[in-house]
Write a protein that holds these residues in place. Structure first.
Motif, PDB file in Angstrom:
ATOM      1  N   PHE A  55       0.893  -1.292   0.059  1.00 54.41           N
ATOM      2  CA  PHE A  55      -0.415   0.121   0.063  1.00 54.41           C
ATOM      3  C   PHE A  55       1.038   1.347   0.205  1.00 54.41           C
ATOM      4  O   PHE A  55       0.588   2.213  -0.943  1.00 54.41           O
ATOM      5  N   ASN A  56       2.142   1.286   1.033  1.00 55.74           N
ATOM      6  CA  ASN A  56       2.301   2.043   0.697  1.00 55.74           C
ATOM      7  C   ASN A  56       3.631   2.819  -0.489  1.00 55.74           C
ATOM      8  O   ASN A  56       3.397   3.546  -1.088  1.00 55.74           O
ATOM      9  N   ARG A  57       4.002   1.131  -1.064  1.00 57.60           N
ATOM     10  CA  ARG A  57       4.644   1.422  -2.856  1.00 57.60           C
ATOM     11  C   ARG A  57       3.443   2.718  -3.688  1.00 57.60           C
ATOM     12  O   ARG A  57       3.538   3.723  -3.947  1.00 57.60           O
ATOM     13  N   LEU A  58       2.316   2.851  -3.911  1.00 58.57           N
ATOM     14  CA  LEU A  58       0.852   2.672  -4.307  1.00 58.57           C
ATOM     15  C   LEU A  58       0.273   4.066  -3.632  1.00 58.57           C
ATOM     16  O   LEU A  58       0.495   5.341  -4.879  1.00 58.57           O
ATOM     17  N   ARG A  59       1.174   4.449  -2.556  1.00 60.89           N
ATOM     18  CA  ARG A  59       1.250   5.481  -2.035  1.00 60.89           C
ATOM     19  C   ARG A  59       2.071   6.894  -2.649  1.00 60.89           C
ATOM     20  O   ARG A  59       2.124   7.977  -3.017  1.00 60.89           O
ATOM     21  N   ASP A  60       4.001   6.343  -2.921  1.00 63.22           N
ATOM     22  CA  ASP A  60       4.561   6.719  -3.092  1.00 63.22           C
ATOM     23  C   ASP A  60       4.601   7.280  -4.761  1.00 63.22           C
ATOM     24  O   ASP A  60       4.904   8.330  -4.918  1.00 63.22           O
ATOM     25  N   VAL A  61       3.761   6.075  -5.140  1.00 63.94           N
ATOM     26  CA  VAL A  61       3.423   6.073  -6.517  1.00 63.94           C
ATOM     27  C   VAL A  61       2.559   7.462  -7.200  1.00 63.94           C
ATOM     28  O   VAL A  61       2.468   8.639  -7.960  1.00 63.94           O
ATOM     29  N   LYS A  62       1.550   7.880  -6.245  1.00 60.83           N
ATOM     30  CA  LYS A  62       0.442   8.266  -6.263  1.00 60.83           C
ATOM     31  C   LYS A  62       1.028   9.857  -5.951  1.00 60.83           C
ATOM     32  O   LYS A  62       0.992  10.867  -6.666  1.00 60.83           O
ATOM     33  N   ASP A  63       1.731   9.852  -5.186  1.00 64.59           N
ATOM     34  CA  ASP A  63       2.624  11.191  -4.936  1.00 64.59           C
ATOM     35  C   ASP A  63       3.784  12.163  -5.361  1.00 64.59           C
ATOM     36  O   ASP A  63       3.890  13.115  -5.457  1.00 64.59           O
ATOM     37  N   SER A  64       4.300  10.812  -6.356  1.00 66.19           N
ATOM     38  CA  SER A  64       4.767  11.127  -7.730  1.00 66.19           C
ATOM     39  C   SER A  64       4.806  11.838  -8.696  1.00 66.19           C
ATOM     40  O   SER A  64       5.262  12.809  -9.490  1.00 66.19           O
ATOM     41  N   LEU A  65       3.243  11.997  -8.618  1.00 63.82           N
ATOM     42  CA  LEU A  65       2.916  12.091  -9.671  1.00 63.82           C
ATOM     43  C   LEU A  65       2.518  13.715  -9.807  1.00 63.82           C
ATOM     44  O   LEU A  65       2.065  14.627  -8.771  1.00 63.82           O
ATOM     45  N   PRO A  66       2.479  14.399 -11.283  1.00 63.20           N
ATOM     46  CA  PRO A  66       2.224  15.910 -11.475  1.00 63.20           C
ATOM     47  C   PRO A  66       0.018  15.866 -10.758  1.00 63.20           C
ATOM     48  O   PRO A  66      -0.100  14.723 -10.727  1.00 63.20           O
ATOM     49  N   HIS A  67       0.409  17.595 -10.557  1.00 59.47           N
ATOM     50  CA  HIS A  67      -0.859  17.494 -10.308  1.00 59.47           C
ATOM     51  C   HIS A  67      -1.621  17.260 -11.430  1.00 59.47           C
ATOM     52  O   HIS A  67      -1.230  17.669 -12.778  1.00 59.47           O
ATOM     53  N   GLY A  68      -2.998  16.818 -11.419  1.00 59.40           N
ATOM     54  CA  GLY A  68      -3.950  16.581 -13.231  1.00 59.40           C
ATOM     55  C   GLY A  68      -4.027  14.916 -13.566  1.00 59.40           C
ATOM     56  O   GLY A  68      -4.238  14.562 -14.574  1.00 59.40           O
ATOM     57  N   SER A  69      -3.291  14.043 -12.637  1.00 59.62           N
ATOM     58  CA  SER A  69      -2.201  13.182 -13.316  1.00 59.62           C
ATOM     59  C   SER A  69      -3.455  12.137 -12.875  1.00 59.62           C
ATOM     60  O   SER A  69      -4.037  11.315 -13.940  1.00 59.62           O
ATOM     61  N   MET A  70      -4.331  12.262 -12.429  1.00 55.76           N
ATOM     62  CA  MET A  70      -5.665  11.566 -12.134  1.00 55.76           C
ATOM     63  C   MET A  70      -6.466  11.723 -13.067  1.00 55.76           C
ATOM     64  O   MET A  70      -7.413  10.143 -13.956  1.00 55.76           O
ATOM     65  N   VAL A  71      -7.324  12.880 -13.580  1.00 57.70           N
ATOM     66  CA  VAL A  71      -7.932  12.993 -14.958  1.00 57.70           C
ATOM     67  C   VAL A  71      -7.052  12.116 -16.205  1.00 57.70           C
ATOM     68  O   VAL A  71      -7.579  11.539 -17.178  1.00 57.70           O
ATOM     69  N   ALA A  72      -6.079  12.497 -16.296  1.00 54.69           N
ATOM     70  CA  ALA A  72      -4.972  12.041 -17.338  1.00 54.69           C
ATOM     71  C   ALA A  72      -4.827  10.111 -17.555  1.00 54.69           C
ATOM     72  O   ALA A  72      -5.216  10.423 -18.963  1.00 54.69           O
ATOM     73  N   ILE A  73      -4.694   9.938 -16.744  1.00 55.36           N
ATOM     74  CA  ILE A  73      -5.261   8.718 -16.015  1.00 55.36           C
ATOM     75  C   ILE A  73      -6.692   8.112 -16.877  1.00 55.36           C
ATOM     76  O   ILE A  73      -6.397   6.974 -18.021  1.00 55.36           O
TER      77      ILE A  73
END
Length: 82
Positions: free
Chosen positions: A6-24
């Protein structure tokens, strides 16, 4: 099937630039809320998200890794300014 923490997933999320959730979400043709749920530990039946107790927030088993793969690519591109 892929195992991570779970912490690895959080690290990936934290490394994403703003707006990445919508881009994905746009790239994969899914709702942005599904992408957010993926990284927030809620998962969906499609992703097969499952947490087992363990180190680093627990073990996560993913049946569908598309969201993670796109996120890793975006994070890498942002880090390397491509």
């Amino acid at each position: 099937m892929t195992r991570t923490t779970f912490n690895r997933l959080r690290d990936v999320k934290d490394s994403l630039p703003h707006g990445s959730m919508v881009a994905i979400a746009n790239e994969l043709g899914v709702a942005a809320d599904e992408v957010r749920a993926f990284f927030n530990g809620e998962g969906t039946p499609e992703t097969g998200y499952h947490i087992e107790p363990g180190p680093d927030g627990g073990i996560v088993i993913l049946n569908d890794t598309r969201i993670l793969e796109v996120a890793l690519r975006i994070a890498w591109e942002a880090k390397n300014a491509i």
